[in-house]
Design an enzyme around this catalytic site. Structure first.
Site, PDB file in Angstrom:
ATOM      1  N   PRO A  57     -97.685  10.793   5.636  1.00 37.73           N
ATOM      2  CA  PRO A  57     -99.106  10.560   5.883  1.00 37.73           C
ATOM      3  C   PRO A  57     -99.446   9.142   6.318  1.00 37.73           C
ATOM      4  CG  PRO A  57     -98.678  10.871   3.535  1.00 37.73           C
ATOM      5  CD  PRO A  57     -97.434  11.266   4.263  1.00 37.73           C
ATOM      6  N   ASN A  58    -100.336   9.083   7.283  1.00 41.65           N
ATOM      7  CA  ASN A  58    -100.914   7.837   7.813  1.00 41.65           C
ATOM      8  C   ASN A  58     -99.973   7.028   8.704  1.00 41.65           C
ATOM      9  OD1 ASN A  58    -103.501   8.109   6.424  1.00 41.65           O
ATOM     10  ND2 ASN A  58    -102.312   7.784   4.553  1.00 41.65           N
ATOM     11  N   ARG A 102    -103.965   1.121  10.949  1.00 43.54           N
ATOM     12  CA  ARG A 102    -104.016   0.920   9.493  1.00 43.54           C
ATOM     13  C   ARG A 102    -103.423  -0.437   9.109  1.00 43.54           C
ATOM     14  NH1 ARG A 102     -99.085   4.017   6.355  1.00 43.54           N
ATOM     15  NH2 ARG A 102    -100.470   3.554   4.613  1.00 43.54           N
ATOM     16  N   TYR A 144     -98.515  -3.417   8.089  1.00 45.21           N
ATOM     17  CA  TYR A 144     -97.657  -2.535   8.889  1.00 45.21           C
ATOM     18  C   TYR A 144     -97.481  -2.989  10.342  1.00 45.21           C
ATOM     19  CZ  TYR A 144     -98.324   0.460   4.834  1.00 45.21           C
ATOM     20  OH  TYR A 144     -98.348   0.941   3.544  1.00 45.21           O
ATOM     21  N   ASN A 202     -89.433   8.546   6.270  1.00 42.91           N
ATOM     22  CA  ASN A 202     -90.390   7.668   5.607  1.00 42.91           C
ATOM     23  C   ASN A 202     -91.473   8.594   5.045  1.00 42.91           C
ATOM     24  OD1 ASN A 202     -92.341   5.943   4.741  1.00 42.91           O
ATOM     25  ND2 ASN A 202     -92.432   4.709   6.622  1.00 42.91           N
ATOM     26  N   ALA A 255     -96.829   7.674   1.414  1.00 42.86           N
ATOM     27  CA  ALA A 255     -97.358   7.745   0.047  1.00 42.86           C
ATOM     28  C   ALA A 255     -96.677   8.833  -0.793  1.00 42.86           C
ATOM     29  CB  ALA A 255     -98.861   7.974   0.082  1.00 42.86           C
ATOM     30  N   HIS A 312     -93.923   8.243  -3.548  1.00 44.17           N
ATOM     31  CA  HIS A 312     -94.219   7.866  -4.930  1.00 44.17           C
ATOM     32  C   HIS A 312     -94.747   9.029  -5.768  1.00 44.17           C
ATOM     33  CE1 HIS A 312     -93.826   4.156  -2.775  1.00 44.17           C
ATOM     34  NE2 HIS A 312     -94.951   4.343  -2.114  1.00 44.17           N
ATOM     35  N   ASP A 316     -86.913  17.593  -3.763  1.00 43.38           N
ATOM     36  CA  ASP A 316     -86.201  18.866  -3.975  1.00 43.38           C
ATOM     37  C   ASP A 316     -85.747  19.483  -2.656  1.00 43.38           C
ATOM     38  OD1 ASP A 316     -86.347  18.831  -6.724  1.00 43.38           O
ATOM     39  OD2 ASP A 316     -87.937  20.328  -6.887  1.00 43.38           O
ATOM     40  N   GLU A 321     -83.826   6.853   3.445  1.00 41.90           N
ATOM     41  CA  GLU A 321     -85.244   6.577   3.192  1.00 41.90           C
ATOM     42  C   GLU A 321     -85.615   5.242   3.844  1.00 41.90           C
ATOM     43  OE1 GLU A 321     -85.724   5.609  -0.945  1.00 41.90           O
ATOM     44  OE2 GLU A 321     -87.919   5.595  -0.855  1.00 41.90           O
ATOM     45  N   HIS A 334     -88.893   2.407   4.539  1.00 42.65           N
ATOM     46  CA  HIS A 334     -90.264   1.910   4.385  1.00 42.65           C
ATOM     47  C   HIS A 334     -90.447   0.702   5.276  1.00 42.65           C
ATOM     48  CE1 HIS A 334     -90.876   4.703   1.203  1.00 42.65           C
ATOM     49  NE2 HIS A 334     -89.738   4.317   0.684  1.00 42.65           N
ATOM     50  N   ILE A 335     -91.529   0.700   6.023  1.00 37.60           N
ATOM     51  CA  ILE A 335     -91.808  -0.406   6.941  1.00 37.60           C
ATOM     52  C   ILE A 335     -92.078  -1.678   6.143  1.00 37.60           C
ATOM     53  CG2 ILE A 335     -93.463  -1.225   8.683  1.00 37.60           C
ATOM     54  CD1 ILE A 335     -93.853   1.878   9.338  1.00 37.60           C
ATOM     55  N   SER A 336     -92.897  -1.554   5.105  1.00 35.45           N
ATOM     56  CA  SER A 336     -93.229  -2.703   4.251  1.00 35.45           C
ATOM     57  C   SER A 336     -92.196  -2.815   3.126  1.00 35.45           C
ATOM     58  CB  SER A 336     -94.622  -2.513   3.655  1.00 35.45           C
ATOM     59  OG  SER A 336     -94.635  -1.407   2.769  1.00 35.45           O
ATOM     60  N   ARG A 383     -94.814  -4.808  -3.726  1.00 36.19           N
ATOM     61  CA  ARG A 383     -96.198  -4.318  -3.685  1.00 36.19           C
ATOM     62  C   ARG A 383     -96.626  -3.751  -5.047  1.00 36.19           C
ATOM     63  NH1 ARG A 383     -97.229  -0.961   1.606  1.00 36.19           N
ATOM     64  NH2 ARG A 383     -99.384  -1.315   0.919  1.00 36.19           N
ATOM     65  N   ARG A 393     -96.049   1.794  -6.379  1.00 36.94           N
ATOM     66  CA  ARG A 393     -95.101   1.979  -5.261  1.00 36.94           C
ATOM     67  C   ARG A 393     -93.653   1.732  -5.688  1.00 36.94           C
ATOM     68  NH1 ARG A 393     -98.673   2.306  -0.758  1.00 36.94           N
ATOM     69  NH2 ARG A 393    -100.518   1.041  -1.192  1.00 36.94           N
TER      70      ARG A 393
HETATM   71  C1  DQA Z   1     -94.727   2.995   3.335  1.00 37.54           C
HETATM   72  C2  DQA Z   1     -95.002   2.420   1.953  1.00 37.54           C
HETATM   73  C3  DQA Z   1     -95.796   3.396   1.118  1.00 37.54           C
HETATM   74  O1  DQA Z   1     -96.023   2.854  -0.171  1.00 37.54           O
HETATM   75  C4  DQA Z   1     -97.125   3.683   1.773  1.00 37.54           C
HETATM   76  O2  DQA Z   1     -97.849   4.635   1.018  1.00 37.54           O
HETATM   77  C5  DQA Z   1     -97.013   4.075   3.187  1.00 37.54           C
HETATM   78  C6  DQA Z   1     -95.993   3.458   4.023  1.00 37.54           C
HETATM   79  C7  DQA Z   1     -94.032   2.000   4.267  1.00 37.54           C
HETATM   80  O3  DQA Z   1     -93.540   2.433   5.302  1.00 37.54           O
HETATM   81  O4  DQA Z   1     -94.015   0.795   3.991  1.00 37.54           O
HETATM   82  O5  DQA Z   1     -97.818   4.850   3.698  1.00 37.54           O
HETATM   83  O6  DQA Z   1     -93.842   4.103   3.177  1.00 37.54           O
END
Ligand code: DQA
Length: 146
Positions: free
Chosen positions: A9-10, A17, A22, A74, A77, A80, A87, A98, A100-102, A107, A111
């Site tokens: 998501p997002n 965003r 990001y 990725n 959200a 978490h 599963d 896995e 994560h950009i950030s 954080r 998270r």
């Molecule tokens: C994220 C980190 C997550 O905590 C966050 O909810 C995201 C992006 C990242 O790519 O840094 O939507 O996965």
């Protein structure tokens, strides 16, 4: 080798965003970066992005029937919160990494939990879009040695 890159998501809102977290580049920029890396590496890559948890579970299950060799994910959200995504990754037994950009480790406390970490071969966090390429390179090496 057939890769699937899944974003949660997002992630489709990259560039819009929270650019201070990001960056200013868009989801399309991310796709183009990964496509050119895949071409250089001689692998095929498909993409899936959804804001819906069940749709991500469906995409992981479809990867099983499509004989995908590796998944870069990725879960955003859902990282978490989602036992269902963890599963599904476990169910299909496709090597996954896995991303994560950030840098989630620096954080908020909510998270710090990742339900997918234990079912992934590697986690890359805080390296921006390049983290996806690092995850791909890791999985290419993993598959070559498998
Ligand atoms: C994220 C980190 C997550 O905590 C966050 O909810 C995201 C992006 C990242 O790519 O840094 O939507 O996965």
């Amino acid at each position: 080798m057939k890769f699937l890159v899944i974003n949660g998501p997002n992630i489709n809102f990259l560039g819009i965003r929270e650019p201070s977290i990001y960056g200013a580049s868009t989801y399309d920029d991310l796709i183009n970066l990964i496509k050119s890396h895949a071409e250089k590496s001689g692998i095929s890559v498909d993409f899936f992005q959804s804001n819906h948890e069940g749709a991500i579970v469906d995409a992981i299950q479809k990867a099983y029937y499509d004989k995908v060799d590796a998944i870069v994910i990725n879960p955003a959200a859902y990282t978490h919160t989602s036992v269902a995504i963890a599963d599904a990754l476990k169910a299909v037994s496709i090597p996954a990494a896995e991303v994560h950009i950030s840098d989630v480790s620096k954080r908020e406390s909510f998270r710090q939990i990742s339900y997918v970490r234990d079912v992934c071969k590697k986690t890359v966090s805080g390296k921006g879009f390049d983290g996806y390429l690092e995850a791909m390179d890791f999985l290419i090496g993993y598959l070559k040695n498998a």
